[in-house]
Design a protein around this motif. Structure first.
Motif, PDB file in Angstrom:
ATOM      1  N   ASN A 154      25.728 -76.066 -19.831  1.00  0.00           N
ATOM      2  CA  ASN A 154      24.810 -75.423 -20.757  1.00  0.00           C
ATOM      3  C   ASN A 154      24.187 -74.185 -20.116  1.00  0.00           C
ATOM      4  OD1 ASN A 154      23.163 -74.895 -22.955  1.00  0.00           O
ATOM      5  ND2 ASN A 154      21.513 -76.171 -22.163  1.00  0.00           N
ATOM      6  N   TYR A 192      26.095 -61.666 -19.434  1.00  0.00           N
ATOM      7  CA  TYR A 192      24.640 -61.465 -19.515  1.00  0.00           C
ATOM      8  C   TYR A 192      24.205 -60.172 -18.836  1.00  0.00           C
ATOM      9  CZ  TYR A 192      19.635 -62.246 -18.748  1.00  0.00           C
ATOM     10  OH  TYR A 192      18.261 -62.118 -18.722  1.00  0.00           O
ATOM     11  N   ASP A 236      16.835 -70.539 -24.651  1.00  0.00           N
ATOM     12  CA  ASP A 236      18.151 -70.602 -25.278  1.00  0.00           C
ATOM     13  C   ASP A 236      18.219 -69.543 -26.365  1.00  0.00           C
ATOM     14  OD1 ASP A 236      20.644 -71.391 -26.127  1.00  0.00           O
ATOM     15  OD2 ASP A 236      19.965 -73.218 -27.119  1.00  0.00           O
ATOM     16  N   GLN A 270      31.450 -67.222 -17.302  1.00  0.00           N
ATOM     17  CA  GLN A 270      31.642 -66.223 -18.350  1.00  0.00           C
ATOM     18  C   GLN A 270      30.308 -65.829 -18.981  1.00  0.00           C
ATOM     19  OE1 GLN A 270      34.295 -64.622 -18.794  1.00  0.00           O
ATOM     20  NE2 GLN A 270      35.772 -65.870 -17.681  1.00  0.00           N
ATOM     21  N   VAL A 271      29.408 -66.805 -19.105  1.00  0.00           N
ATOM     22  CA  VAL A 271      28.069 -66.510 -19.624  1.00  0.00           C
ATOM     23  C   VAL A 271      27.354 -65.547 -18.677  1.00  0.00           C
ATOM     24  CG1 VAL A 271      25.790 -67.486 -20.134  1.00  0.00           C
ATOM     25  CG2 VAL A 271      27.851 -68.672 -20.891  1.00  0.00           C
ATOM     26  N   ASN A 308      24.577 -67.887 -24.495  1.00  0.00           N
ATOM     27  CA  ASN A 308      26.035 -67.965 -24.648  1.00  0.00           C
ATOM     28  C   ASN A 308      26.555 -67.219 -25.878  1.00  0.00           C
ATOM     29  OD1 ASN A 308      25.145 -69.658 -26.621  1.00  0.00           O
ATOM     30  ND2 ASN A 308      26.398 -71.418 -26.019  1.00  0.00           N
ATOM     31  N   MET A 363      33.024 -68.734 -23.766  1.00  0.00           N
ATOM     32  CA  MET A 363      31.604 -68.741 -23.410  1.00  0.00           C
ATOM     33  C   MET A 363      31.067 -70.134 -23.107  1.00  0.00           C
ATOM     34  SD  MET A 363      30.779 -65.637 -23.218  1.00  0.00           S
ATOM     35  CE  MET A 363      29.000 -65.624 -23.218  1.00  0.00           C
ATOM     36  N   GLN A 364      31.919 -71.125 -23.144  1.00  0.00           N
ATOM     37  CA  GLN A 364      31.506 -72.460 -22.715  1.00  0.00           C
ATOM     38  C   GLN A 364      31.460 -72.545 -21.189  1.00  0.00           C
ATOM     39  OE1 GLN A 364      34.185 -75.226 -24.568  1.00  0.00           O
ATOM     40  NE2 GLN A 364      33.276 -74.988 -26.603  1.00  0.00           N
ATOM     41  N   TYR A 401      31.986 -62.907 -29.067  1.00  0.00           N
ATOM     42  CA  TYR A 401      32.603 -63.563 -27.913  1.00  0.00           C
ATOM     43  C   TYR A 401      33.393 -64.778 -28.386  1.00  0.00           C
ATOM     44  CZ  TYR A 401      29.429 -60.781 -25.020  1.00  0.00           C
ATOM     45  OH  TYR A 401      28.768 -59.752 -24.412  1.00  0.00           O
ATOM     46  N   LYS A 422      30.234 -71.397 -17.553  1.00  0.00           N
ATOM     47  CA  LYS A 422      29.038 -70.793 -16.973  1.00  0.00           C
ATOM     48  C   LYS A 422      29.317 -69.407 -16.400  1.00  0.00           C
ATOM     49  CE  LYS A 422      25.477 -71.702 -13.491  1.00  0.00           C
ATOM     50  NZ  LYS A 422      24.936 -72.690 -12.534  1.00  0.00           N
ATOM     51  N   GLU A 478      26.569 -67.162 -29.224  1.00  0.00           N
ATOM     52  CA  GLU A 478      27.382 -67.730 -30.293  1.00  0.00           C
ATOM     53  C   GLU A 478      27.398 -66.830 -31.528  1.00  0.00           C
ATOM     54  OE1 GLU A 478      26.469 -71.725 -31.357  1.00  0.00           O
ATOM     55  OE2 GLU A 478      26.463 -72.455 -29.294  1.00  0.00           O
ATOM     56  N   GLN A 509      22.971 -70.347 -20.630  1.00  0.00           N
ATOM     57  CA  GLN A 509      22.517 -69.518 -21.740  1.00  0.00           C
ATOM     58  C   GLN A 509      22.117 -68.144 -21.213  1.00  0.00           C
ATOM     59  OE1 GLN A 509      22.729 -70.579 -24.841  1.00  0.00           O
ATOM     60  NE2 GLN A 509      23.306 -72.671 -24.289  1.00  0.00           N
TER      61      GLN A 509
END
Length: 354
Positions: A165, A139, A205, A134-135, A169, A129-130, A124, A132, A171, A167
């Protein structure tokens, strides 16, 4: 992940009342757990064992799998209810107080048994993905499963869900020079396919598997031990305040489990004196009501032949009107009738999950 944990350490700590909301008998349980002193000590509730040693996700998973409690293997902890999540925070606090300084941030979170099993290896865009939304879009609950039962966290989840924040996300880290320096040595790079629980907030997380954190396993035993030296009656009250009972030992299998728990939770022998308090535990038997007729604290009879310690066990001595009415067990699984709350004798004790 590590930079995020360092940021969390600077945030005002959430009040205990909110952190442990819904956890029954918290003060009494906390009192038992906090008496086990030392960052290397194993601590447990009736559902969770906290292992303070730092490990990678794969090493933590293997360590839990190899751990046998009451004849059963276990796994990295399954946090399928809010109460169990709170128990993990309680244990984490005892091993690493919230004000503990850890510049790496490693001890500010612990491994759980949740891992990504589907849609792995998707790269991603970090900037995307920063956000919310999009997270949330990326998911899929079915991508994640508990190691212990293969179930996804459908009914209970505690992912971070703030605007800045959210999660997981997902990374991605390249296994280049910078990535390898941090710990990413997998060809093709590293993905956040494991889950840690933040100590302060109890939120989940996603994390890189190479990270080093303490970890928790599911506890399948029934005994919780305390090294705090107390008289028999005081030990009984301490167990009850924690929602437990002073331990019953109803057969040879229970003796075996309690012996193993003695070594596992309180460590090896420290004194060669067989009567030293460190070699004994109070358990929940008494014959105060009727000399020689032993009953557990629930009133039921001790209806099997206890392995008494030779020459001393069940000898019913009387000293100035004080009888030996309290039951205790030593590291070898032998029992003795002792002067409990009727004298100055103090010992550690074993509670049982009610």
């Amino acid at each position: 992940m590590r930079f995020f944990l360092l940021l969390l350490a600077a945030i005002t700590v959430v009040t205990s009342k909110k952190r442990f909301q819904g956890l029954p008998n918290r003060p009494g349980l906390q009192g038992l757990i906090n008496k086990i002193v030392g960052p290397d000590k194993v601590r447990a509730t009736c559902d969770v064992i906290f292992m303070p040693q730092k490990a990678s996700f794969s090493d933590a998973k293997a360590a839990c799998k190899a751990l046998r409690i009451a004849g059963q293997n276990t796994d990295l902890v399954t946090l399928d209810a809010k109460v169990k999540n709170a128990q993990l925070m309680l244990l984490h606090d005892a091993a690493y107080p919230l004000n503990n300084v850890d510049e790496s941030g490693d001890t500010k979170a612990s491994w759980s048994g949740l891992e990504r099993v589907n849609n792995k290896g998707i790269k991603y865009k970090a900037k995307k993905m920063q956000k919310k939304k999009q997270v949330k879009k990326a998911y899929k609950v079915s991508d994640w499963e508990w190691i212990s039962n293969g179930q996804s966290p459908n009914d209970f989840a505690e992912w971070f869900d703030t605007k800045k924040n959210a999660q997981p996300n997902n990374e991605y880290m390249k296994s280049n020079k910078a990535g390898k320096k941090l710990g990413c040595k997998t060809n093709g790079g590293c993905f956040q396919d494991a889950v840690v629980v933040d100590q302060n907030a109890g939120k989940w997380d996603d994390a890189f598997e190479f990270e080093q954190h303490p970890y928790a396993c599911d506890y399948k035993g029934k005994y919780i031990l305390s090294p705090e030296l107390k008289k028999w009656d005081s030990a009984k009250k301490s167990c009850e305040k924690a929602g437990l009972v002073l331990a019953t030992v109803r057969n040879a299998d229970d003796v075996r489990e309690l012996k193993e728990a003695f070594e596992f939770f309180l460590g090896p022998v420290t004194s060669e004196d067989k009567w030293d308090a460190s070699n004994w535990l109070w358990v929940g038997g008494t014959d105060e009501a009727n000399e020689g007729v032993w009953r557990w604290t629930d009133g039921s009879l001790v209806d099997w032949d206890l392995p008494w310690i030779p020459k001393h066990g069940n000898d019913n001595k009387d000293r100035k009107g004080e009888g030996q009415h309290a039951l205790s067990m030593n590291r070898d699984g032998k029992f003795d009738d002792s002067y409990g709350d009727w004298s100055k004798k103090t010992r550690g004790f074993a509670c049982e999950c009610a």
